[in-house]
Design a protein around this motif. Structure first.
Motif, PDB file in Angstrom:
ATOM      1  N   ILE A  65      -7.853   6.443   6.244  1.00  0.00           N
ATOM      2  CA  ILE A  65      -8.388   7.972   5.619  1.00  0.00           C
ATOM      3  C   ILE A  65      -6.381   8.261   5.220  1.00  0.00           C
ATOM      4  CG2 ILE A  65      -9.030  10.088   5.311  1.00  0.00           C
ATOM      5  CD1 ILE A  65     -10.570   9.186   8.092  1.00  0.00           C
ATOM      6  N   ILE A  66      -6.860   8.311   3.506  1.00  0.00           N
ATOM      7  CA  ILE A  66      -5.826   9.101   3.243  1.00  0.00           C
ATOM      8  C   ILE A  66      -6.107  10.240   2.635  1.00  0.00           C
ATOM      9  CG2 ILE A  66      -4.176   6.844   3.148  1.00  0.00           C
ATOM     10  CD1 ILE A  66      -4.349   7.308   0.331  1.00  0.00           C
ATOM     11  N   ASP A  67      -5.382  11.741   2.869  1.00  0.00           N
ATOM     12  CA  ASP A  67      -4.957  12.528   2.166  1.00  0.00           C
ATOM     13  C   ASP A  67      -3.982  13.077   0.532  1.00  0.00           C
ATOM     14  OD1 ASP A  67      -7.643  13.988   3.372  1.00  0.00           O
ATOM     15  OD2 ASP A  67      -6.915  15.124   3.437  1.00  0.00           O
ATOM     16  N   CYS A  68      -4.581  12.356  -0.925  1.00  0.00           N
ATOM     17  CA  CYS A  68      -3.809  12.837  -1.757  1.00  0.00           C
ATOM     18  C   CYS A  68      -3.398  14.069  -2.495  1.00  0.00           C
ATOM     19  CB  CYS A  68      -5.134  11.728  -2.976  1.00  0.00           C
ATOM     20  SG  CYS A  68      -4.716  10.053  -1.855  1.00  0.00           S
ATOM     21  N   LYS A  69      -2.351  14.123  -2.914  1.00  0.00           N
ATOM     22  CA  LYS A  69      -2.104  15.485  -3.941  1.00  0.00           C
ATOM     23  C   LYS A  69      -1.740  15.180  -5.212  1.00  0.00           C
ATOM     24  CE  LYS A  69       0.147  19.624  -3.564  1.00  0.00           C
ATOM     25  NZ  LYS A  69       0.375  21.032  -2.716  1.00  0.00           N
ATOM     26  N   ARG A  70      -2.532  15.544  -5.802  1.00  0.00           N
ATOM     27  CA  ARG A  70      -1.915  14.969  -7.478  1.00  0.00           C
ATOM     28  C   ARG A  70      -0.767  16.235  -7.640  1.00  0.00           C
ATOM     29  NH1 ARG A  70      -6.870  14.262 -11.880  1.00  0.00           N
ATOM     30  NH2 ARG A  70      -5.315  14.648 -12.415  1.00  0.00           N
ATOM     31  N   THR A  71       0.106  15.266  -8.044  1.00  0.00           N
ATOM     32  CA  THR A  71       1.547  15.984  -9.304  1.00  0.00           C
ATOM     33  C   THR A  71       1.361  16.446  -9.801  1.00  0.00           C
ATOM     34  OG1 THR A  71       1.879  14.151 -10.496  1.00  0.00           O
ATOM     35  CG2 THR A  71       2.533  13.807  -8.087  1.00  0.00           C
ATOM     36  N   ASP A  72       0.875  16.411 -10.728  1.00  0.00           N
ATOM     37  CA  ASP A  72      -0.137  17.616 -11.993  1.00  0.00           C
ATOM     38  C   ASP A  72      -0.666  19.040 -11.607  1.00  0.00           C
ATOM     39  OD1 ASP A  72      -2.977  16.188 -11.506  1.00  0.00           O
ATOM     40  OD2 ASP A  72      -3.014  15.548 -14.207  1.00  0.00           O
ATOM     41  N   ASN A  73      -1.880  19.159 -10.905  1.00  0.00           N
ATOM     42  CA  ASN A  73      -2.666  19.805 -11.461  1.00  0.00           C
ATOM     43  C   ASN A  73      -2.548  20.412  -9.232  1.00  0.00           C
ATOM     44  OD1 ASN A  73      -4.291  18.092  -9.783  1.00  0.00           O
ATOM     45  ND2 ASN A  73      -5.586  18.563 -11.865  1.00  0.00           N
ATOM     46  N   GLY A  74      -2.139  19.970  -8.290  1.00  0.00           N
ATOM     47  CA  GLY A  74      -1.848  20.139  -6.654  1.00  0.00           C
ATOM     48  C   GLY A  74      -3.436  20.168  -6.553  1.00  0.00           C
ATOM     49  N   TYR A  75      -4.458  19.125  -6.898  1.00  0.00           N
ATOM     50  CA  TYR A  75      -5.769  18.469  -6.547  1.00  0.00           C
ATOM     51  C   TYR A  75      -5.554  17.801  -4.828  1.00  0.00           C
ATOM     52  CZ  TYR A  75     -10.424  17.447  -5.710  1.00  0.00           C
ATOM     53  OH  TYR A  75     -11.294  17.418  -5.435  1.00  0.00           O
ATOM     54  N   VAL A  76      -6.087  18.389  -4.062  1.00  0.00           N
ATOM     55  CA  VAL A  76      -5.861  17.490  -2.756  1.00  0.00           C
ATOM     56  C   VAL A  76      -7.582  16.668  -2.615  1.00  0.00           C
ATOM     57  CG1 VAL A  76      -5.934  18.012  -0.262  1.00  0.00           C
ATOM     58  CG2 VAL A  76      -4.312  19.153  -2.145  1.00  0.00           C
ATOM     59  N   TYR A  77      -7.070  15.727  -2.582  1.00  0.00           N
ATOM     60  CA  TYR A  77      -8.891  14.860  -2.539  1.00  0.00           C
ATOM     61  C   TYR A  77      -8.554  13.636  -1.399  1.00  0.00           C
ATOM     62  CZ  TYR A  77      -6.341  11.735  -5.364  1.00  0.00           C
ATOM     63  OH  TYR A  77      -6.051  10.881  -5.248  1.00  0.00           O
ATOM     64  N   ARG A  78      -9.791  12.863  -0.851  1.00  0.00           N
ATOM     65  CA  ARG A  78      -9.313  12.110  -0.081  1.00  0.00           C
ATOM     66  C   ARG A  78     -10.645  11.031   0.328  1.00  0.00           C
ATOM     67  NH1 ARG A  78     -11.267  13.949   5.903  1.00  0.00           N
ATOM     68  NH2 ARG A  78      -9.048  14.342   6.060  1.00  0.00           N
ATOM     69  N   HIS A  79      -9.087  10.078   0.274  1.00  0.00           N
ATOM     70  CA  HIS A  79      -9.699   9.170  -0.363  1.00  0.00           C
ATOM     71  C   HIS A  79     -10.506   8.111   1.479  1.00  0.00           C
ATOM     72  CE1 HIS A  79      -8.564   7.477  -4.661  1.00  0.00           C
ATOM     73  NE2 HIS A  79      -9.891   8.320  -4.486  1.00  0.00           N
ATOM     74  N   PHE A  80     -10.457   6.909   1.471  1.00  0.00           N
ATOM     75  CA  PHE A  80     -11.549   5.580   2.291  1.00  0.00           C
ATOM     76  C   PHE A  80     -10.680   4.449   1.898  1.00  0.00           C
ATOM     77  CE2 PHE A  80     -13.812   9.665   2.670  1.00  0.00           C
ATOM     78  CZ  PHE A  80     -14.069   9.283   3.794  1.00  0.00           C
ATOM     79  N   GLY A  81     -10.296   3.718   2.951  1.00  0.00           N
ATOM     80  CA  GLY A  81     -10.357   2.619   3.163  1.00  0.00           C
ATOM     81  C   GLY A  81     -11.269   1.243   3.633  1.00  0.00           C
ATOM     82  N   ASN A  82     -10.812  -0.138   3.510  1.00  0.00           N
ATOM     83  CA  ASN A  82     -12.111  -0.576   4.238  1.00  0.00           C
ATOM     84  C   ASN A  82     -11.904  -0.785   5.634  1.00  0.00           C
ATOM     85  OD1 ASN A  82      -9.019  -1.421   4.673  1.00  0.00           O
ATOM     86  ND2 ASN A  82     -10.347  -3.275   4.769  1.00  0.00           N
ATOM     87  N   ARG A  83     -13.355  -1.109   6.291  1.00  0.00           N
ATOM     88  CA  ARG A  83     -13.574  -1.333   7.101  1.00  0.00           C
ATOM     89  C   ARG A  83     -13.185  -1.984   8.609  1.00  0.00           C
ATOM     90  NH1 ARG A  83     -18.127  -2.056  11.274  1.00  0.00           N
ATOM     91  NH2 ARG A  83     -18.406  -1.311  12.363  1.00  0.00           N
ATOM     92  N   VAL A  84     -12.607  -1.952   9.459  1.00  0.00           N
ATOM     93  CA  VAL A  84     -11.947  -3.464  10.013  1.00  0.00           C
ATOM     94  C   VAL A  84     -11.389  -3.050  11.714  1.00  0.00           C
ATOM     95  CG1 VAL A  84     -10.011  -3.897   8.301  1.00  0.00           C
ATOM     96  CG2 VAL A  84      -9.445  -2.088   9.191  1.00  0.00           C
ATOM     97  N   PRO A  85     -11.500  -4.581  12.038  1.00  0.00           N
ATOM     98  CA  PRO A  85     -11.387  -4.141  13.363  1.00  0.00           C
ATOM     99  C   PRO A  85     -10.581  -3.886  14.493  1.00  0.00           C
ATOM    100  CG  PRO A  85     -11.312  -6.718  12.755  1.00  0.00           C
ATOM    101  CD  PRO A  85     -11.451  -5.449  11.047  1.00  0.00           C
ATOM    102  N   SER A  86     -10.411  -3.224  15.654  1.00  0.00           N
ATOM    103  CA  SER A  86      -9.261  -2.874  16.301  1.00  0.00           C
ATOM    104  C   SER A  86      -7.977  -4.127  15.917  1.00  0.00           C
ATOM    105  CB  SER A  86      -9.848  -2.375  17.654  1.00  0.00           C
ATOM    106  OG  SER A  86      -8.240  -2.111  18.667  1.00  0.00           O
ATOM    107  N   GLY A  87      -7.472  -3.177  16.078  1.00  0.00           N
ATOM    108  CA  GLY A  87      -5.643  -4.221  15.437  1.00  0.00           C
ATOM    109  C   GLY A  87      -5.271  -4.662  14.240  1.00  0.00           C
TER     110      GLY A  87
END
Length: 108
Positions: A65-87
């Motif tokens: 998971i990452i939280d991102c902040k737009r440089t043009d308007n300051g909007y904060v949102y979340r993106h999800f990556g792929n599901r993976v096993p431990s390690g």
């Protein structure tokens, strides 16, 4: 049986059925204690246009998971990556006009 008697019977059956569903509904409880906590690290990555993170966790299957902040308007949102096993490593990217402000993993 007349139509209004059948309708009343159907309504009564629905009410009784809904009542039994409500009484059988589970109550909210805390997460099971057997759930293992994750130990995660994140490495920021960038291309000429995008910024993101490679997230590696141990302790069970996870999704980055990452939280991102737009440089043009300051909007904060979340993106999800792929599901993976431990390690494993989950890679997540922000949109073109955003920077990573937080990165981590969640058990999945």
């Amino acid at each position: 049986m007349k139509a209004h008697q059948r309708a009343a019977g159907a309504v009564a059956a629905l009410v009784l059925g809904a009542g039994s569903l409500l009484t059988a509904a589970p109550t909210a409880t805390a997460a099971p204690s057997s759930e293992t906590a994750l130990n995660c690290s994140a490495q920021l990555i960038a291309t000429s246009q995008n910024k993101g993170a490679n997230i590696t966790c141990t302790g069970g299957w996870f999704t980055g998971i990452i939280d991102c902040k737009r440089t043009d308007n300051g909007y904060v949102y979340r993106h999800f990556g792929n599901r993976v096993p431990s390690g494993g490593t989950s890679t997540v990217w922000c949109d073109v006009t955003a920077n990573v402000i937080w990165a981590g993993g969640t058990p999945t």
